[in-house]
Scaffold this active site. Structure first.
Site, PDB file in Angstrom:
ATOM      1  N   THR A  98       0.874  -1.175   0.000  1.00  0.00           N
ATOM      2  CA  THR A  98       0.000   0.000   0.000  1.00  0.00           C
ATOM      3  C   THR A  98       0.908   1.221   0.000  1.00  0.00           C
ATOM      4  OG1 THR A  98      -1.679  -1.184   1.260  1.00  0.00           O
ATOM      5  CG2 THR A  98      -1.863   1.222   1.197  1.00  0.00           C
ATOM      6  N   LYS A 173      -7.414   1.799  -3.286  1.00  0.00           N
ATOM      7  CA  LYS A 173      -7.106   1.382  -1.910  1.00  0.00           C
ATOM      8  C   LYS A 173      -7.285   2.561  -0.944  1.00  0.00           C
ATOM      9  CE  LYS A 173      -5.173  -0.961   1.547  1.00  0.00           C
ATOM     10  NZ  LYS A 173      -5.542  -2.224   2.151  1.00  0.00           N
ATOM     11  N   LYS A 241       0.039   5.385   8.218  1.00  0.00           N
ATOM     12  CA  LYS A 241       0.777   5.539   6.954  1.00  0.00           C
ATOM     13  C   LYS A 241      -0.229   5.679   5.805  1.00  0.00           C
ATOM     14  CE  LYS A 241       1.878   1.914   4.838  1.00  0.00           C
ATOM     15  NZ  LYS A 241       1.308   1.058   3.805  1.00  0.00           N
TER      16      LYS A 241
HETATM   17  P1  NAP Z   1       5.241  -6.395   7.635  1.00  0.00           P
HETATM   18  O1  NAP Z   1       4.794  -7.662   8.289  1.00  0.00           O
HETATM   19  O2  NAP Z   1       5.854  -5.334   8.472  1.00  0.00           O
HETATM   20  O3  NAP Z   1       6.292  -6.821   6.485  1.00  0.00           O
HETATM   21  C1  NAP Z   1       6.985  -5.875   5.742  1.00  0.00           C
HETATM   22  C2  NAP Z   1       7.924  -6.606   4.788  1.00  0.00           C
HETATM   23  O4  NAP Z   1       8.655  -5.646   4.027  1.00  0.00           O
HETATM   24  C3  NAP Z   1       8.977  -7.455   5.509  1.00  0.00           C
HETATM   25  O5  NAP Z   1       9.269  -8.570   4.694  1.00  0.00           O
HETATM   26  C4  NAP Z   1      10.180  -6.510   5.581  1.00  0.00           C
HETATM   27  O6  NAP Z   1      11.411  -7.176   5.685  1.00  0.00           O
HETATM   28  C5  NAP Z   1      10.061  -5.833   4.234  1.00  0.00           C
HETATM   29  N1  NAP Z   1      10.696  -4.511   4.211  1.00  0.00           N
HETATM   30  C6  NAP Z   1      10.283  -3.380   4.828  1.00  0.00           C
HETATM   31  N2  NAP Z   1      11.099  -2.365   4.556  1.00  0.00           N
HETATM   32  C7  NAP Z   1      12.050  -2.845   3.733  1.00  0.00           C
HETATM   33  C8  NAP Z   1      13.182  -2.271   3.090  1.00  0.00           C
HETATM   34  N3  NAP Z   1      13.490  -0.968   3.252  1.00  0.00           N
HETATM   35  N4  NAP Z   1      13.950  -3.066   2.316  1.00  0.00           N
HETATM   36  C9  NAP Z   1      13.649  -4.379   2.174  1.00  0.00           C
HETATM   37  N5  NAP Z   1      12.587  -4.979   2.738  1.00  0.00           N
HETATM   38  C10 NAP Z   1      11.804  -4.223   3.514  1.00  0.00           C
HETATM   39  O7  NAP Z   1       4.078  -5.706   6.812  1.00  0.00           O
HETATM   40  P2  NAP Z   1       2.724  -6.364   6.229  1.00  0.00           P
HETATM   41  O8  NAP Z   1       1.674  -6.357   7.285  1.00  0.00           O
HETATM   42  O9  NAP Z   1       3.040  -7.634   5.514  1.00  0.00           O
HETATM   43  O10 NAP Z   1       2.287  -5.226   5.176  1.00  0.00           O
HETATM   44  C11 NAP Z   1       2.929  -5.104   3.923  1.00  0.00           C
HETATM   45  C12 NAP Z   1       2.153  -4.074   3.082  1.00  0.00           C
HETATM   46  O11 NAP Z   1       0.816  -4.524   2.906  1.00  0.00           O
HETATM   47  C13 NAP Z   1       2.064  -2.672   3.746  1.00  0.00           C
HETATM   48  O12 NAP Z   1       2.143  -1.693   2.740  1.00  0.00           O
HETATM   49  C14 NAP Z   1       0.696  -2.696   4.392  1.00  0.00           C
HETATM   50  O13 NAP Z   1       0.154  -1.398   4.532  1.00  0.00           O
HETATM   51  C15 NAP Z   1      -0.081  -3.540   3.402  1.00  0.00           C
HETATM   52  N6  NAP Z   1      -1.269  -4.237   3.952  1.00  0.00           N
HETATM   53  C16 NAP Z   1      -1.179  -4.913   5.144  1.00  0.00           C
HETATM   54  C17 NAP Z   1      -2.303  -5.578   5.637  1.00  0.00           C
HETATM   55  C18 NAP Z   1      -2.260  -6.330   6.965  1.00  0.00           C
HETATM   56  O14 NAP Z   1      -3.336  -6.734   7.447  1.00  0.00           O
HETATM   57  N7  NAP Z   1      -1.090  -6.551   7.553  1.00  0.00           N
HETATM   58  C19 NAP Z   1      -3.508  -5.546   4.920  1.00  0.00           C
HETATM   59  C20 NAP Z   1      -3.559  -4.887   3.700  1.00  0.00           C
HETATM   60  C21 NAP Z   1      -2.424  -4.236   3.229  1.00  0.00           C
HETATM   61  P3  NAP Z   1      11.968  -7.671   7.141  1.00  0.00           P
HETATM   62  O15 NAP Z   1      11.357  -9.020   7.380  1.00  0.00           O
HETATM   63  O16 NAP Z   1      13.439  -7.715   6.971  1.00  0.00           O
HETATM   64  O17 NAP Z   1      11.525  -6.630   8.142  1.00  0.00           O
END
Ligand code: NAP
Length: 290
Positions: A98, A173, A241
């Protein structure tokens, strides 16, 4: 079966990549900044892991990214070790982060210069939707890239819609998040009021959920909101965010978002209560603090 790279094995990416391998039957190469997670993923699901986004993308037909925000997306796609440097001509880069519509256009231009297509494809449905392969995917891009990628995206989705050119997926979104913000605050106030009024909350919800106040949030979250359980995955930090992205876009297009902006401030208060990792239904905790 396609050759697929997946970059970003977080709460969402980890199970999405699993569905691409297991449900879609594709040949996966994964990359994660914290390499241990990528190794665990391969041990559980097969395929291979790569040391850089570029190495993961090399030779792939489809490259998926699912990281945190605009800057994270730039850091895994651009530069010498970024995925775009590894894209083969005719490949498609599909971003599930997102992020802003502006960064989608920026990454699309860089992909096009490499002879590859780009789709912004943010998702809705939360951790449970990712685990079950039942996400809703809002896509921006051209019809030809969409048609090629849709059967692959279907591996983790129940609904995949092409909303318009690059950026339209992210804008859709934003609409989703704007709708949710006000709705969750309304639901929080309703449950809070019911308790203060001495009503049986379960009875109230069982009746009003059959009427005009019904919503997905009401059906799925009223009970845990009532109990003060906020561990459903989509964190307040992420919602702030997203609302920041929405209000920045509104400043550009002239839309009025008074409630979304206010709810953003309520989420800031939840953060100061220690709730940055609580899920978005925690707005009620702000009303119920002593
Ligand atoms: P998350 O669990 O915090 O995972 C983030 C991922 O991105 C991890 O694999 C992290 O690696 C990687 N990452 C972050 N910064 C990075 C960088 N600078 N360089 C390389 N890798 C990086 O987040 P999430 O919940 O999966 O969400 C991911 C996206 O989907 C976000 O944009 C969020 O807004 C969206 N989203 C989330 C949900 C939900 O329910 N969680 C629902 C809809 C949409 P590491 O493992 O090394 O930290």
């Amino acid at each position: 079966m396609a050759k697929v790279a997946f970059i970003g094995l977080g709460i969402m990416g980890y199970p999405m990549a699993r569905h691409l391998a297991k449900t879609g039957g594709h040949d996966l190469t994964v990359y994660n900044r914290t390499a241990e997670k990528a190794k665990t993923w391969v041990a559980e699901n097969g395929g291979a892991h790569a040391d850089t986004p570029r190495a993961a993308a090399e030779g792939a037909d489809f490259v998926f990214t699912c990281v945190g925000n605009d800057d994270d997306l730039r850091s895994v796609t651009l530069g010498d070790t970024g995925a775009i440097a590894g894209l083969k001509s005719g490949a498609a880069l599909i971003d599930n982060t997102t992020a802003s519509a502006a960064v989608a256009r920026e990454i699309a231009a860089a992909s096009e210069a490499a002879g590859a297509g780009f789709l912004d494809a943010p998702v809705s449905g939360g951790q449970a939707g990712a685990e079950n392969g039942q996400l809703t995917v809002m896509v921006g891009g051209d019809q030809a890239t969409f048609d090629k990628a849709k059967p692959v995206i279907d591996s983790y989705a129940k609904m995949v819609g092409l909303m318009g050119p690059v950026g339209a997926g992210q804008l859709t979104k934003m609409v989703n998040q704007i709708c949710i913000a006000g709705l969750v605050q309304g639901l929080s106030e309703g449950i809070h009021f019911a308790k203060k009024a001495g009503l049986d909350v379960e009875k109230v919800i069982s009746v009003i959920s059959k009427g005009a106040a019904q919503s997905w949030q009401m059906e799925n979250r009223w009970k845990t909101m009532d109990e003060g359980f906020f561990d459903h995955g989509f964190a307040v930090n992420w919602m702030r965010k997203d609302l920041d992205i929405c209000t920045a876009a509104a400043r550009e297009n002239g839309a009025h978002l008074p409630v979304a902006a206010l709810v953003d401030q309520f989420y800031a208060e939840v953060q100061t209560m220690g709730g940055g990792r609580w899920d978005t239904s925690s707005l009620i905790a702000r009303l119920e603090r002593e």
